[in-house]
Design a protein around this motif. Structure first.
Motif, PDB file in Angstrom:
ATOM      1  N   LEU A 285       6.186   5.830   0.914  1.00 61.37           N
ATOM      2  CA  LEU A 285       5.190   4.696   0.305  1.00 61.37           C
ATOM      3  C   LEU A 285       6.008   3.415   0.874  1.00 61.37           C
ATOM      4  O   LEU A 285       5.416   2.487   1.213  1.00 61.37           O
ATOM      5  CB  LEU A 285       4.929   4.811  -0.880  1.00 61.37           C
ATOM      6  CG  LEU A 285       3.831   6.132  -1.281  1.00 61.37           C
ATOM      7  CD1 LEU A 285       3.624   6.271  -2.688  1.00 61.37           C
ATOM      8  CD2 LEU A 285       2.631   5.992  -0.438  1.00 61.37           C
ATOM      9  N   GLY A 286       7.340   3.155   0.250  1.00 61.25           N
ATOM     10  CA  GLY A 286       7.842   2.211   0.548  1.00 61.25           C
ATOM     11  C   GLY A 286       8.059   1.558   2.052  1.00 61.25           C
ATOM     12  O   GLY A 286       7.937   0.856   2.388  1.00 61.25           O
ATOM     13  N   GLN A 287       8.232   2.649   2.745  1.00 58.11           N
ATOM     14  CA  GLN A 287       8.623   2.656   4.167  1.00 58.11           C
ATOM     15  C   GLN A 287       7.155   2.311   4.957  1.00 58.11           C
ATOM     16  O   GLN A 287       7.255   1.189   5.855  1.00 58.11           O
ATOM     17  CB  GLN A 287       9.039   3.661   5.063  1.00 58.11           C
ATOM     18  CG  GLN A 287       9.382   3.645   6.296  1.00 58.11           C
ATOM     19  CD  GLN A 287      10.280   2.847   6.703  1.00 58.11           C
ATOM     20  OE1 GLN A 287      11.113   2.485   5.929  1.00 58.11           O
ATOM     21  NE2 GLN A 287       9.924   1.907   7.778  1.00 58.11           N
ATOM     22  N   ARG A 288       6.205   2.714   4.539  1.00 58.70           N
ATOM     23  CA  ARG A 288       4.734   2.405   4.985  1.00 58.70           C
ATOM     24  C   ARG A 288       4.446   0.920   4.418  1.00 58.70           C
ATOM     25  O   ARG A 288       4.060   0.154   5.374  1.00 58.70           O
ATOM     26  CB  ARG A 288       3.791   3.283   4.353  1.00 58.70           C
ATOM     27  CG  ARG A 288       2.416   3.103   4.831  1.00 58.70           C
ATOM     28  CD  ARG A 288       1.219   4.050   4.113  1.00 58.70           C
ATOM     29  NE  ARG A 288       1.702   5.336   4.456  1.00 58.70           N
ATOM     30  CZ  ARG A 288       1.405   6.464   3.615  1.00 58.70           C
ATOM     31  NH1 ARG A 288       0.861   6.204   2.506  1.00 58.70           N
ATOM     32  NH2 ARG A 288       1.846   7.550   4.096  1.00 58.70           N
ATOM     33  N   ILE A 306      -4.603   1.527   0.111  1.00 52.37           N
ATOM     34  CA  ILE A 306      -5.731   2.400  -0.101  1.00 52.37           C
ATOM     35  C   ILE A 306      -5.937   2.924   1.357  1.00 52.37           C
ATOM     36  O   ILE A 306      -6.233   4.166   1.473  1.00 52.37           O
ATOM     37  CB  ILE A 306      -6.911   1.726  -0.396  1.00 52.37           C
ATOM     38  CG1 ILE A 306      -6.469   1.014  -2.124  1.00 52.37           C
ATOM     39  CG2 ILE A 306      -8.089   2.666  -0.691  1.00 52.37           C
ATOM     40  CD1 ILE A 306      -7.803   0.341  -2.568  1.00 52.37           C
ATOM     41  N   SER A 307      -6.053   2.045   2.395  1.00 53.29           N
ATOM     42  CA  SER A 307      -6.455   2.579   3.763  1.00 53.29           C
ATOM     43  C   SER A 307      -5.430   3.512   4.321  1.00 53.29           C
ATOM     44  O   SER A 307      -6.044   4.438   5.064  1.00 53.29           O
ATOM     45  CB  SER A 307      -6.516   1.396   4.552  1.00 53.29           C
ATOM     46  OG  SER A 307      -5.555   0.662   4.747  1.00 53.29           O
ATOM     47  N   SER A 308      -4.149   3.540   4.100  1.00 51.69           N
ATOM     48  CA  SER A 308      -3.332   4.198   4.619  1.00 51.69           C
ATOM     49  C   SER A 308      -2.967   5.463   3.670  1.00 51.69           C
ATOM     50  O   SER A 308      -2.939   6.557   4.308  1.00 51.69           O
ATOM     51  CB  SER A 308      -1.992   3.414   4.802  1.00 51.69           C
ATOM     52  OG  SER A 308      -1.473   3.162   3.441  1.00 51.69           O
ATOM     53  N   ALA A 309      -3.086   5.665   2.474  1.00 52.82           N
ATOM     54  CA  ALA A 309      -3.018   6.663   1.578  1.00 52.82           C
ATOM     55  C   ALA A 309      -4.268   7.357   1.190  1.00 52.82           C
ATOM     56  O   ALA A 309      -4.294   8.396   0.618  1.00 52.82           O
ATOM     57  CB  ALA A 309      -2.222   6.346   0.293  1.00 52.82           C
ATOM     58  N   GLU A 310      -5.453   6.451   1.447  1.00 52.88           N
ATOM     59  CA  GLU A 310      -6.666   6.983   0.835  1.00 52.88           C
ATOM     60  C   GLU A 310      -6.678   7.287  -0.595  1.00 52.88           C
ATOM     61  O   GLU A 310      -7.399   8.225  -1.062  1.00 52.88           O
ATOM     62  CB  GLU A 310      -7.188   8.392   1.669  1.00 52.88           C
ATOM     63  CG  GLU A 310      -7.157   8.117   3.256  1.00 52.88           C
ATOM     64  CD  GLU A 310      -7.878   9.247   4.017  1.00 52.88           C
ATOM     65  OE1 GLU A 310      -7.790  10.329   3.294  1.00 52.88           O
ATOM     66  OE2 GLU A 310      -8.233   9.375   5.325  1.00 52.88           O
ATOM     67  N   ASP A 441      -8.290   1.885 -14.593  1.00 51.62           N
ATOM     68  CA  ASP A 441      -8.635   2.813 -13.391  1.00 51.62           C
ATOM     69  C   ASP A 441      -8.033   4.335 -13.887  1.00 51.62           C
ATOM     70  O   ASP A 441      -6.936   4.364 -14.116  1.00 51.62           O
ATOM     71  CB  ASP A 441      -8.051   2.179 -12.161  1.00 51.62           C
ATOM     72  CG  ASP A 441      -8.587   2.954 -10.987  1.00 51.62           C
ATOM     73  OD1 ASP A 441      -9.260   4.120 -11.171  1.00 51.62           O
ATOM     74  OD2 ASP A 441      -8.564   2.704 -10.007  1.00 51.62           O
ATOM     75  N   LEU A 442      -9.028   5.204 -13.758  1.00 54.62           N
ATOM     76  CA  LEU A 442      -8.629   6.652 -14.196  1.00 54.62           C
ATOM     77  C   LEU A 442      -8.146   7.440 -12.950  1.00 54.62           C
ATOM     78  O   LEU A 442      -7.745   8.554 -13.001  1.00 54.62           O
ATOM     79  CB  LEU A 442      -9.708   7.302 -14.646  1.00 54.62           C
ATOM     80  CG  LEU A 442      -9.901   6.799 -16.283  1.00 54.62           C
ATOM     81  CD1 LEU A 442     -11.392   7.577 -16.655  1.00 54.62           C
ATOM     82  CD2 LEU A 442      -8.754   7.162 -17.218  1.00 54.62           C
ATOM     83  N   ARG A 443      -8.239   6.801 -11.713  1.00 57.29           N
ATOM     84  CA  ARG A 443      -7.945   7.469 -10.601  1.00 57.29           C
ATOM     85  C   ARG A 443      -6.182   7.743 -10.622  1.00 57.29           C
ATOM     86  O   ARG A 443      -5.672   6.837 -10.922  1.00 57.29           O
ATOM     87  CB  ARG A 443      -8.180   6.577  -9.392  1.00 57.29           C
ATOM     88  CG  ARG A 443      -9.726   6.635  -8.956  1.00 57.29           C
ATOM     89  CD  ARG A 443     -10.091   5.631  -8.175  1.00 57.29           C
ATOM     90  NE  ARG A 443     -10.147   4.219  -8.814  1.00 57.29           N
ATOM     91  CZ  ARG A 443     -10.574   3.222  -8.001  1.00 57.29           C
ATOM     92  NH1 ARG A 443     -10.984   3.311  -7.162  1.00 57.29           N
ATOM     93  NH2 ARG A 443     -10.429   1.980  -8.979  1.00 57.29           N
ATOM     94  N   PRO A 444      -5.898   8.851 -10.254  1.00 54.14           N
ATOM     95  CA  PRO A 444      -4.475   9.209 -10.549  1.00 54.14           C
ATOM     96  C   PRO A 444      -3.693   8.513  -9.394  1.00 54.14           C
ATOM     97  O   PRO A 444      -3.945   8.275  -8.213  1.00 54.14           O
ATOM     98  CB  PRO A 444      -4.466  10.589 -10.474  1.00 54.14           C
ATOM     99  CG  PRO A 444      -5.683  11.167  -9.594  1.00 54.14           C
ATOM    100  CD  PRO A 444      -6.770  10.120  -9.909  1.00 54.14           C
ATOM    101  N   SER A 445      -2.242   8.349  -9.684  1.00 51.91           N
ATOM    102  CA  SER A 445      -1.304   7.994  -8.545  1.00 51.91           C
ATOM    103  C   SER A 445      -1.186   9.151  -7.660  1.00 51.91           C
ATOM    104  O   SER A 445      -1.397  10.274  -7.811  1.00 51.91           O
ATOM    105  CB  SER A 445      -0.259   7.607  -9.068  1.00 51.91           C
ATOM    106  OG  SER A 445       0.870   7.404  -8.333  1.00 51.91           O
ATOM    107  N   ALA A 446      -0.591   8.506  -6.425  1.00 52.13           N
ATOM    108  CA  ALA A 446      -0.498   9.456  -5.478  1.00 52.13           C
ATOM    109  C   ALA A 446       0.959  10.480  -5.715  1.00 52.13           C
ATOM    110  O   ALA A 446       1.095  11.494  -5.213  1.00 52.13           O
ATOM    111  CB  ALA A 446       0.101   8.925  -4.151  1.00 52.13           C
ATOM    112  N   LEU A 447       1.616   9.910  -6.886  1.00 47.19           N
ATOM    113  CA  LEU A 447       2.746  10.660  -7.293  1.00 47.19           C
ATOM    114  C   LEU A 447       2.263  11.584  -8.496  1.00 47.19           C
ATOM    115  O   LEU A 447       3.243  11.789  -9.501  1.00 47.19           O
ATOM    116  CB  LEU A 447       3.574   9.698  -7.663  1.00 47.19           C
ATOM    117  CG  LEU A 447       4.306   8.803  -6.284  1.00 47.19           C
ATOM    118  CD1 LEU A 447       5.467   8.041  -6.667  1.00 47.19           C
ATOM    119  CD2 LEU A 447       4.755   9.998  -5.266  1.00 47.19           C
TER     120      LEU A 447
END
Length: 447
Positions: A285-288, A306-310, A441-447
């Motif tokens: 994620l940092g590299q992106r 958001i656009s890159s990781a959806e 926001d209840l949406r979870p982290s990618a991690l």
């Protein structure tokens, strides 16, 4: 008795400060144990919105004194808030898409938390004995419960959601929310305590609490802060030198005696991060984020995570997320507020020699925030705003201290800073999210 806007803001800040931090831990533990229903959802988001409404009503009574006693610092803070809001709205209007809408909502949520924590940090009555007593009671209850948990289960990590067998676990915070609240609780108690032995006990017990709660970032930030403070104080006092040695000895003895049980914990995975999936994910994620910044160094790419990781949790876990979302100017303002607060408080404490609780709190909270936004936390993590407010609080208190130019002049703002009202309010006072943003926001982290 009719309270002034100043006294009402101080009282609301004291109550909100307790509820959002030690109260957060107590609430979620009771929900996890099935002793109370989740009436306030995840608590942090709901209470923050309630505090936002209260502060919007009370802020006009605070603006003049806030802007006149903080030497332009509060103005820069509000400039960041305004810039981020305008930037988000402009991107949404110009590019209108699902991604821009999600990014706008996430930004507005963050701004609500920033405003709440900034005003709270500015007006929380650090000198209130009742507030300190409430924090101490909460700390004793939390530490005792975690000691009981380790002693009876043999597990060195407390994960509240595992206590929920039926549905409803989404209303109980993960370790990240627990650790955020415990970190602020400990920083506050260290700041308002004056005796070396009390601070030593806080650090040892606090290290245990942070370890059991399981968030590596907050644990090591707390240990770094404790080491820094004790080292700096040890250079000025023999008792703090002895305190530092005692704390180090106690922590080493604990780790050595329990090394076999601790060796497999996620907290000690820091010794070999290359083998952990979360670290590898954060590196990606940092590299992106770096790639997006290089593509547009001045403007960044609003909503790029958001656009890159959806996913709204696909941000870089560092201050680089501010550059991606809000461009170079937003990044400079965001980082600059924490850097200036940290060094300003450090100068006041260690050069001027002012050891007031306000300066210790401002120094400590801004140190841990600076360390974590550099290494582990995104721009959506709300605690830096508490540090900005704490620094404004210390600046205002210094300007109104006996003997200062402002105090001698009295001025037209005396009605907003009547000390007797502040002390009366002090005597009378006492995330809903599971990812690291801390927003509702209840949406979870990618991690």
């Amino acid at each position: 008795m009719i309270l002034s806007g100043d006294a009402l803001t101080a009282r609301a800040s004291a109550i909100g400060f307790f509820v959002l931090f030690p109260g957060f831990i107590l609430y979620h533990t009771l929900v996890a144990m099935g002793m109370i229903p989740a009436l306030l959802g995840g608590l942090f988001g709901v209470v923050s919105v309630m505090m936002f409404v209260v502060y919007c009503a009370l802020l006009p009574s605070q603006l003049y004194s806030l802007l006149s006693t903080t030497r332009g610092y509060a103005l820069l803070t509000f400039a960041l808030f305004a810039y981020v809001l305008l930037w988000a709205v402009a991107n949404y209007v110009l590019l209108g898409s699902g991604v821009m809408r999600a990014a706008l909502i996430q930004t507005i949520e963050t701004l609500v938390l920033w405003l709440v924590l900034f005003v709270m940090g500015y007006r929380v009555p650090l000198a209130s004995p009742r507030l300190a007593r409430a924090f101490w009671i909460a700390f004793v209850l939390i530490a005792a419960y975690l000691l009981f948990h380790v002693a009876t289960t043999g597990q060195w990590m407390f994960f509240a959601r595992r206590m929920i067998e039926a549905e409803g676990g989404e209303n109980v915070s993960t370790y990240q929310g627990y650790a955020r609240s415990a970190l602020v609780l400990l920083v506050f108690l260290i700041a308002v305590s004056e005796r070396a032995v009390v601070r030593a006990a806080l650090i040892v017990l606090g290290a245990f609490v942070m370890f059991v709660l399981g968030a590596r970032s907050e644990l090591y930030a707390f240990l770094a802060l404790s080491t820094l403070l004790l080292t700096l104080w040890a250079g000025m006092s023999v008792k703090y030198m002895l305190t530092l040695l005692a704390v180090v000895a106690a922590l080493i003895a604990l780790v050595v005696s329990q090394f076999e049980a601790l060796a497999g914990s996620r907290q000690l995975q820091i010794l070999d991060l290359s083998g952990t999936s979360s670290w590898l994910a954060r590196q990606n994620l940092g590299q992106r984020a770096v790639e997006q910044i290089l593509d547009s160094p001045l403007l960044g790419r609003f909503g790029g995570h958001i656009s890159s990781a959806e996913a709204t949790g696909g941000y870089a876990h560092s201050m680089l997320s501010a550059w991606v979302n809000y461009g170079l100017l937003g990044f400079v303002l965001y980082l600059g507020l924490t850097v200036s607060a940290f060094f300003g408080a450090a100068y006041r404490m260690f050069v001027v020699g002012d050891r007031a609780a306000g300066w210790v709190f401002a120094f400590s909270i801004n140190f841990v925030c600076l360390l974590l936004i550099v290494l582990a936390k995104p721009v959506f993590w709300p605690l830096p705003a508490l540090g900005w407010g704490a620094y404004a609080n210390a600046l205002a208190a210094a300007r109104w201290a006996p003997g200062s130019d402002t105090a001698r002049r009295g001025g037209v703002t005396g009605a907003h800073h009547d000390e007797s009202e502040q002390h009366d309010a002090a005597r009378d006072s006492q995330g809903r999210n599971d990812n690291e943003s801390g927003t509702p926001d209840l949406r979870p982290s990618a991690l």
